[in-house]
Enzyme design. Structure first.
Site, PDB file in Angstrom:
ATOM      1  N   TYR A  15       0.841  -1.202   0.000  1.00  0.00           N
ATOM      2  CA  TYR A  15       0.000   0.000   0.000  1.00  0.00           C
ATOM      3  C   TYR A  15       0.881   1.260   0.000  1.00  0.00           C
ATOM      4  CZ  TYR A  15      -3.142   3.641   1.620  1.00  0.00           C
ATOM      5  OH  TYR A  15      -3.822   4.829   1.749  1.00  0.00           O
ATOM      6  N   GLU A  37     -10.964   4.333   5.158  1.00  0.00           N
ATOM      7  CA  GLU A  37     -10.471   5.254   6.199  1.00  0.00           C
ATOM      8  C   GLU A  37     -11.519   5.425   7.296  1.00  0.00           C
ATOM      9  OE1 GLU A  37      -7.506   6.240   6.680  1.00  0.00           O
ATOM     10  OE2 GLU A  37      -6.542   6.071   4.733  1.00  0.00           O
ATOM     11  N   TRP A  45      -4.668   0.509  10.660  1.00  0.00           N
ATOM     12  CA  TRP A  45      -4.786   0.426   9.208  1.00  0.00           C
ATOM     13  C   TRP A  45      -4.501  -0.988   8.725  1.00  0.00           C
ATOM     14  CZ3 TRP A  45      -7.405   2.498   5.675  1.00  0.00           C
ATOM     15  CH2 TRP A  45      -7.024   2.498   4.330  1.00  0.00           C
TER      16      TRP A  45
END
Length: 189
Positions: A15, A37, A45
């Site tokens: 990512y 998000e 995350w």
């Protein structure tokens, strides 16, 4: 020296290398990042990224039109059938945010145009030497948060919005020593 936050997590590293702080104008991808998000609120995350494929399956690759029509019953079924974050209000926000995006698309042509006008259609390139310098929120993320909330968006607080701005490349917060920082990528060309 690359940014250290991805650690040894392969999904996080991928990512970081391929998506984080890379500018995009694709509304469907922007909606995906907004959803992920928002799902992250209160979580790490890495947990969200590990569930990303399930989110993509559950929400038909973040088809905005499809997501805008989901009923609470549909969302409960998705909650049971897919390995997504089970927080029901977060799942409901996928629907309400899709509905709000459709209204923005009618008014501004696209969600991308609506968002990118905040930065005059040019990404903010920061020059941080350490991750401790990177803020959790900024006046820009606070303003966008307020504006989106007024338009009916959910799970779009100022901290979430700052991460979102990084996710869609409106902000480049790679460390200046990271090969993925804009200035370092430009040197390679």
């Amino acid at each position: 020296m690359e940014c250290s936050w991805p650690g040894n997590n392969q999904l996080m590293q991928l990512y970081h290398d391929k998506e984080w702080c890379v500018s995009t104008t694709d509304d469907q991808y922007i909606f995906e990042m907004l959803t992920l998000e928002g799902a992250q609120a209160g979580l790490s995350w890495s947990i969200v990224l590990a569930k990303r494929e399930e989110y993509q399956k559950a929400f038909r690759n973040f088809d905005i039109s499809y997501c805008s029509t989901l009923t609470d019953k549909d969302l409960m079924n998705l909650q049971e059938q897919y390995n997504v974050i089970k927080h029901f209000a977060k799942l409901q926000s996928v629907r309400s945010n899709a509905q709000a995006i459709i209204k923005i698309q009618k008014e501004f042509e696209s969600l991308s145009l609506f968002l990118w006008r905040y930065v005059d259609f040019k990404p903010i390139i920061n020059h941080w030497n350490s991750e401790e310098q990177i803020p959790a929120q900024t006046p820009l993320s606070t303003q966008i948060s307020k504006d989106l909330k007024k338009r009916g968006f959910k799970f779009v607080g100022p901290v979430t919005m700052y991460s979102f701005l990084q996710a869609i490349g409106m902000v480049d917060d790679h460390l200046t020593s990271c090969p993925y920082h804009t200035s370092n990528k430009e040197r390679k060309i």
